[in-house]
Scaffold this active site. Structure first.
Site, PDB file in Angstrom:
ATOM      1  N   LYS A 223       0.810  -1.223   0.000  1.00  0.00           N
ATOM      2  CA  LYS A 223       0.000   0.000   0.000  1.00  0.00           C
ATOM      3  C   LYS A 223       0.845   1.276   0.000  1.00  0.00           C
ATOM      4  CE  LYS A 223      -4.481  -1.457   1.727  1.00  0.00           C
ATOM      5  NZ  LYS A 223      -4.246  -2.863   2.152  1.00  0.00           N
TER       6      LYS A 223
ATOM      7  N   SER B 213       1.573  -9.753  -1.051  1.00  0.00           N
ATOM      8  CA  SER B 213       1.254  -8.329  -0.887  1.00  0.00           C
ATOM      9  C   SER B 213       1.674  -7.753   0.459  1.00  0.00           C
ATOM     10  CB  SER B 213      -0.241  -8.112  -1.110  1.00  0.00           C
ATOM     11  OG  SER B 213      -1.005  -8.980  -0.287  1.00  0.00           O
TER      12      SER B 213
ATOM     13  N   GLU C 167     -10.082   7.514   4.066  1.00  0.00           N
ATOM     14  CA  GLU C 167     -10.805   6.669   5.009  1.00  0.00           C
ATOM     15  C   GLU C 167      -9.977   5.407   5.214  1.00  0.00           C
ATOM     16  OE1 GLU C 167     -11.451   6.694   1.750  1.00  0.00           O
ATOM     17  OE2 GLU C 167     -10.889   4.586   1.493  1.00  0.00           O
TER      18      GLU C 167
HETATM   19  C1  LIG Z   1      -5.067  -3.953   1.768  1.00  0.00           C
HETATM   20  C2  LIG Z   1      -4.360  -5.195   1.472  1.00  0.00           C
HETATM   21  C3  LIG Z   1      -4.763  -6.031   0.410  1.00  0.00           C
HETATM   22  C4  LIG Z   1      -5.973  -5.779  -0.429  1.00  0.00           C
HETATM   23  O1  LIG Z   1      -5.953  -4.599  -1.178  1.00  0.00           O
HETATM   24  P1  LIG Z   1      -5.833  -4.596  -2.759  1.00  0.00           P
HETATM   25  O2  LIG Z   1      -6.165  -3.205  -3.117  1.00  0.00           O
HETATM   26  O3  LIG Z   1      -6.785  -5.595  -3.301  1.00  0.00           O
HETATM   27  O4  LIG Z   1      -4.423  -4.954  -3.086  1.00  0.00           O
HETATM   28  C5  LIG Z   1      -4.022  -7.161   0.153  1.00  0.00           C
HETATM   29  N1  LIG Z   1      -2.944  -7.484   0.897  1.00  0.00           N
HETATM   30  C6  LIG Z   1      -2.527  -6.711   1.918  1.00  0.00           C
HETATM   31  C7  LIG Z   1      -1.336  -7.141   2.704  1.00  0.00           C
HETATM   32  C8  LIG Z   1      -3.220  -5.551   2.250  1.00  0.00           C
HETATM   33  O5  LIG Z   1      -2.808  -4.779   3.267  1.00  0.00           O
END
Ligand SMILES: *Cc1c(COP(=O)(O)O)cnc(C)c1O
Length: 407
Positions: free
Chosen positions: A101, A388, A123
């Site tokens: 993010k 992610s 938000e």
């Molecule tokens: C917020 C988050 C997601 C989901 O958000 P996307 O916009 O779909 O990428 C996925 N993995 C992690 C670790 C997150 O913090």
């Protein structure tokens, strides 16, 4: 590559169109006042964010502050435990703040700085986006107002503390169900009052144009790095790439690097407890076309046609819609969208931790769970998964619900 009339060799320059549409999806369904504010951001994005000065500054920040490029790791022990297919992960868990993010938050906040704004507004639900944006605001010396439902504030105490430590102002939202939807409404209202001094920073590839495009572009670095690193490591491209999809930002950036390659692309949504409405958040798999939060995409609806309640073990994936570009990729057939349920995700969470020394975010574990299932079907070849984020934030939940697996 051409799929259903869409030429993916020029795709990133052609989509979205000037009005923010990816085929039938996207757009900006907002008040006239906000349209003017969005136009200002769109103009600034094309004039400023594509300038050498901006691009070089963002590159420097990614290297010196975020710790990019993040590596690609070969999951040798996990692969061997499954068969012959080789699994790899792109390590966004090693990006500063522990997830992808920050990639788009640093881009959005740098844009705010170049535009001469004093404040960023957003938000947050689970608090991950709030923490990433508070980090970016602190780095650039911007004020930061994070709108958060009262219920979420009580549930997410550690992230609320992080935001406050970083100097952000957490604004409690006390109407309606006091969760993410109300927080989105309150943040948009604040933005329409304050747009002269502030910019809104969205947390995924959702919301009105230009956000789905901007967030995708700021996340594209993940796909570009991963493609180059994988080629460098193995001499070829992966057979398949996989990412989890909530709003869809980590997947959009990662997939963007491979759209024109002979690579299969899979997005993975959370099936939660099962396919009954209310038990999952798999909007691309089970939703239908609809407008919410200022954009047209596919969404999960209740009897009244309003956004339905959603659930999964990964709060970061719990959103009743997905970015418009994912709806379009699904329609063109370029990306396939599948699901992983709570049990599979938790199983993948423990397998990766025990076999590879990487504790993944439960969101990312959904992508890994699907990749493990896919590896059984493929028999040979390679799969690259976007990891992610890291799982430190999930420890309380795991202890409380799966503590018995630790003995
Ligand atoms: C917020 C988050 C997601 C989901 O958000 P996307 O916009 O779909 O990428 C996925 N993995 C992690 C670790 C997150 O913090």
């Amino acid at each position: 590559m051409i799929k259903n009339g869409v030429d993916f060799s020029t795709y990133l320059k052609s989509y979205p169109d000037d009005a923010g549409y990816f085929g039938p999806y996207g757009g900006a369904y907002i008040s006239e006042e906000l349209q003017a504010a969005m136009q200002e951001i769109t103009d600034a994005y094309f004039n400023i964010a594509k300038s050498a000065k901006f691009v070089n500054e963002l590159r420097r920040i990614r290297r010196e502050f975020q710790g990019r490029p993040t590596p690609v790791s070969h999951l040798e022990r996990l692969s061997n435990s499954l068969g012959r297919v080789q699994l790899y992960v792109k390590r966004e868990d090693l990006n500063h703040t522990g997830a992808h993010k920050l990639n788009h938050c640093m881009g959005e906040a740098l844009l705010a700085k170049f535009m001469g704004k004093k404040k960023v507004i957003a938000e947050t639900g689970a608090g991950q986006h709030g923490v990433a944006l508070a980090t970016a605001a602190s780095y650039f010396g911007l004020e930061c107002d994070i709108y958060m439902g009262k219920v979420d504030i009580m549930k997410q105490a550690p992230n609320v503390a992080r935001m406050k430590i970083l100097g952000a102002n957490v604004v409690e939202v006390t109407h309606g169900l006091q969760t993410l939807k109300e927080a989105v409404d309150a943040a948009f209202q604040a933005y329409s009052r304050e747009y002269k001094d502030a910019i809104y920073c969205i947390g995924s590839v959702v919301g009105p144009h230009p956000f789905p495009m901007m967030v995708r572009d700021f996340q594209e670095v993940v796909g570009i790095e991963a493609r180059e690193q994988f080629l460098d490591m193995t001499g070829e491209l992966p057979d398949a790439v996989v990412a989890c999809v909530g709003g869809g930002s980590n997947a959009a950036g990662f997939f963007s690097g491979f759209l024109n390659d002979p690579v299969k692309i899979y997005g993975v949504e959370p099936l939660g407890r099962g396919p009954k409405l209310g038990d999952h958040a798999a909007s691309l798999n089970y939703g239908s076309e609809g407008i919410m939060h200022g954009f047209n995409s596919v969404m999960l609806k209740d009897d009244q046609g309003d956004p339905a309640p959603v659930y999964s073990v990964a709060s970061g994936l719990d959103y009743p819609s997905s970015g418009p570009e994912h709806a379009f990729w699904k329609k063109t057939g370029r990306v396939q969208y599948d699901v992983a349920d709570d049990e599979e995700a938790i199983d993948a969470f423990f397998k990766l931790s025990r076999l590879e020394g990487i504790i993944p975010a439960i969101e990312s574990a959904h992508a890994l769970a699907f990749a493990m299932r896919l590896s059984q079907k493929m028999r040979t070849g390679s799969i690259l998964v976007n990891l992610s984020g890291r799982g430190d934030k999930d420890m309380d939940y795991i202890l409380e619900n799966y503590g018995d697996r630790l003995d």
